[in-house]
Design a protein around this motif. Structure first.
Motif, mmCIF file in Angstrom:
data_model
loop_
_atom_site.group_PDB
_atom_site.id
_atom_site.type_symbol
_atom_site.label_atom_id
_atom_site.label_comp_id
_atom_site.label_asym_id
_atom_site.label_seq_id
_atom_site.Cartn_x
_atom_site.Cartn_y
_atom_site.Cartn_z
ATOM 1 N N GLY A 134 0.780 -1.226 0.000
ATOM 2 C CA GLY A 134 0.000 0.000 0.000
ATOM 3 C C GLY A 134 0.814 1.280 0.000
ATOM 4 O O GLY A 134 0.241 2.375 -0.053
ATOM 5 N N ARG A 135 2.149 1.204 0.024
ATOM 6 C CA ARG A 135 2.997 2.396 0.073
ATOM 7 C C ARG A 135 3.802 2.531 -1.212
ATOM 8 O O ARG A 135 4.532 1.605 -1.588
ATOM 9 N N PRO A 136 3.704 3.669 -1.898
ATOM 10 C CA PRO A 136 4.472 3.867 -3.134
ATOM 11 C C PRO A 136 5.972 3.893 -2.863
ATOM 12 O O PRO A 136 6.424 4.404 -1.834
ATOM 13 N N LEU A 137 6.733 3.332 -3.774
ATOM 14 C CA LEU A 137 8.184 3.445 -3.684
ATOM 15 C C LEU A 137 8.604 4.896 -3.869
ATOM 16 O O LEU A 137 7.957 5.661 -4.589
ATOM 17 N N ASP A 138 9.688 5.270 -3.225
ATOM 18 C CA ASP A 138 10.203 6.639 -3.347
ATOM 19 C C ASP A 138 11.072 6.730 -4.601
ATOM 20 O O ASP A 138 12.297 6.857 -4.539
ATOM 21 N N VAL A 139 10.416 6.649 -5.746
ATOM 22 C CA VAL A 139 11.095 6.683 -7.039
ATOM 23 C C VAL A 139 10.304 7.604 -7.960
ATOM 24 O O VAL A 139 9.080 7.479 -8.080
ATOM 25 N N ALA A 140 10.981 8.515 -8.631
ATOM 26 C CA ALA A 140 10.306 9.432 -9.546
ATOM 27 C C ALA A 140 9.788 8.681 -10.771
ATOM 28 O O ALA A 140 10.419 7.722 -11.230
ATOM 29 N N PRO A 141 8.633 9.092 -11.319
ATOM 30 C CA PRO A 141 8.113 8.437 -12.532
ATOM 31 C C PRO A 141 9.117 8.423 -13.680
ATOM 32 O O PRO A 141 9.117 7.486 -14.492
ATOM 33 N N SER A 142 9.984 9.435 -13.744
ATOM 34 C CA SER A 142 10.957 9.499 -14.836
ATOM 35 C C SER A 142 12.012 8.405 -14.761
ATOM 36 O O SER A 142 12.748 8.174 -15.727
ATOM 37 N N ALA A 143 12.108 7.713 -13.612
ATOM 38 C CA ALA A 143 13.091 6.637 -13.479
ATOM 39 C C ALA A 143 12.662 5.377 -14.221
ATOM 40 O O ALA A 143 13.479 4.489 -14.468
ATOM 41 N N PHE A 144 11.383 5.294 -14.582
ATOM 42 C CA PHE A 144 10.884 4.139 -15.325
ATOM 43 C C PHE A 144 11.020 4.382 -16.825
ATOM 44 O O PHE A 144 11.015 5.530 -17.276
ATOM 45 N N PRO A 145 11.134 3.325 -17.627
ATOM 46 C CA PRO A 145 11.206 3.507 -19.083
ATOM 47 C C PRO A 145 9.956 4.216 -19.601
ATOM 48 O O PRO A 145 8.846 3.943 -19.147
ATOM 49 N N HIS A 146 10.131 5.134 -20.527
ATOM 50 C CA HIS A 146 8.989 5.865 -21.061
ATOM 51 C C HIS A 146 9.229 6.187 -22.532
ATOM 52 O O HIS A 146 10.328 6.029 -23.046
ATOM 53 N N GLY A 147 8.168 6.649 -23.193
ATOM 54 C CA GLY A 147 8.257 6.940 -24.621
ATOM 55 C C GLY A 147 8.511 5.660 -25.407
ATOM 56 O O GLY A 147 7.925 4.617 -25.125
#
Length: 460
Positions: free
Chosen positions: A322-335
């Motif tokens: 139930g707790r989000p990881l402290d990681v920015a969305p930009s750290a995941f692959p995108h585009g």
């Protein structure tokens, strides 16, 4: 051992592949197609009952058509995963021509333990009369192929089903080398002509398996009275490096050679599947958009600028208990470097930063259980032998647009006692992959026309 869960039809015809241990596949009259249609153009026939059943299963698993005495080894599956990802970042599965409405149909599918695999298989009928063939279903491939007679024992890999013999099918025809179908094979680097003026091809897969043969057409029977006429597939007379006893593969990718594309005139380009969490659970694969998509959590689909076969989404966050990881969305692959949804990869692949955060939180939550040796490249495994109750923290994936998917617990989180995720080295950048373990028990809807992917929980 028991687990404690912690944390939180449209006009297109509907084709379902039921993953159900109670269904059975007839190898005689049940798969016998209707009299052959003399026309060469492809057409889909629908049974009068609008539903027909056929099993879908794990590539190796209890309840799959060819039962084995052991479950597949995770180490072997991970070796294939590793090779597959390495190939994905450099391109796609390569196939090269070489010289020298609201009604529905239900087809059973299963986990593939029976053919020694952790992937998923269906049994279809090929030719007239229809010959049962248990084939891998792969959303990350587009080509379809089976092993064919004549084939020397030293060249063909062992398989559960009898080899398909095109000489015994009244509806079989090779694809001419000067036809558009031959010229349009993806990555065609030649005119495709063999010495017999047939359309030859060569396949090379990421895990080292390879195949050569003749591009062909024949009737593909999905269920009694339901068939795709003139289905294009590869008739292979030898393959190397294949590590299970399936008869071949059917791709669900977006290229013209895939089953999805070939059936699109009748079903539309949308499809969905539900991968069962165990060999005894029921699930389905469906061609066509469901009439009511209100139960799906939707996220945008990102077409690939370079490799058309893959379906990509953007992962923006992961929650544990139930707790989000402290990681920015930009750290995941995108585009264009988004997460590839792949039914044939077992383990989910994440960049180094989000994986390190996930691993740390998960290990803290599982501190009560003794660790087990890692199985490369998976490094978080546990020895759960002797535990009556195992408390596994809940896990959720959040995608662009806010779609949140609560993974099935524990089948969508652990595989053979190991966390079903792996991380990349910090210096490696490329696509991530959402593997089939994380997709278990969800109906995953692919809708290229609407450019969306949907998730519906508890579907199988």
């Amino acid at each position: 051992m028991s687990f404690v869960i912690q944390g939180s039809m449209s006009r297109a015809l509907f084709l379902c592949i039921l993953l159900c241990s109670s269904c059975s596949v007839s190898t005689g009259g049940g798969l016998e197609p209707n009299p052959a249609n003399a026309e060469s153009e492809q057409k889909v026939m629908i049974s009068s009952s609008n539903r027909a059943f056929l099993p879908l299963a794990r590539r190796r698993g209890p309840g799959s058509p060819a039962q084995t005495e052991h479950e597949p080894r995770l180490a072997e599956a991970l070796r294939r995963d590793e090779a597959r990802w390495n190939h994905i970042i450099g391109g796609s599965v390569r196939h090269t021509a070489v010289g020298s409405p609201d009604s529905g149909v239900v087809i059973p599918a299963e986990l593939g333990y029976s053919v020694d695999s952790l992937e998923y298989v269906v049994t279809v009928g090929l030719g007239t009369p229809a010959v049962p063939q248990t084939v891998v279903v792969d959303s990350g491939s587009d080509f379809a192929w089976v092993q064919c007679e004549p084939c020397d024992s030293g060249e063909c890999s062992p398989q559960k089903d009898p080899l398909f013999d095109p000489r015994k099918s009244s509806t079989y025809a090779p694809v001419p080398c000067d036809s558009g179908a031959c010229r349009d094979i993806s990555y065609n680097e030649g005119n495709g002509c063999t010495g017999e003026k047939l359309c030859g091809f060569a396949l090379s897969y990421a895990d080292g398996s390879n195949s050569t043969g003749v591009y062909s057409r024949d009737k593909l029977t999905l269920a009694p009275g339901v068939a795709v006429e003139g289905f294009r597939f590869g008739c292979i007379h030898g393959r190397g490096g294949w590590h299970d006893t399936s008869a071949g593969l059917i791709g669900l990718g977006s290229s013209p050679e895939s089953l999805v594309s070939q059936a699109a005139p009748s079903y539309g380009g949308a499809f969905s599947y539900c991968l069962p969490p165990t060999g005894s659970a029921a699930g389905f694969l469906a061609l066509g958009r469901p009439g009511d998509a209100s139960g799906f959590a939707l996220t945008p689909m990102h077409p690939s600028a370079h490799v058309v076969v893959f379906y990509k989404v953007t992962l923006t966050g992961i929650s544990v208990a139930g707790r989000p990881l402290d990681v920015a969305p930009s750290a995941f692959p995108h585009g264009d470097y988004g997460m590839i949804l792949d039914s044939d990869t077992v383990i989910t692949v994440l960049p180094a930063e989000p994986y390190a955060a996930l691993r740390a939180v998960f290990r803290r939550a599982m501190a009560a259980y003794p660790p087990a040796p890692p199985i490369h490249p998976v490094d978080t495994c546990y020895n759960l032998t002797g535990y009556g109750n195992v408390t596994v923290p809940g896990m959720a994936l959040t995608f662009l647009g806010g779609a949140t998917v609560e993974l099935d617990n524990p089948s969508g989180i652990l595989v053979e006692g190991c966390l079903a995720f792996r991380g990349l080295r910090p210096d490696i950048h490329g696509n991530g992959i959402i593997g089939n373990v994380n997709q278990r028990a969800f109906e995953v809807l692919y809708d290229p026309e609407q450019l969306s992917v949907g998730f519906r929980a508890g579907a199988c």
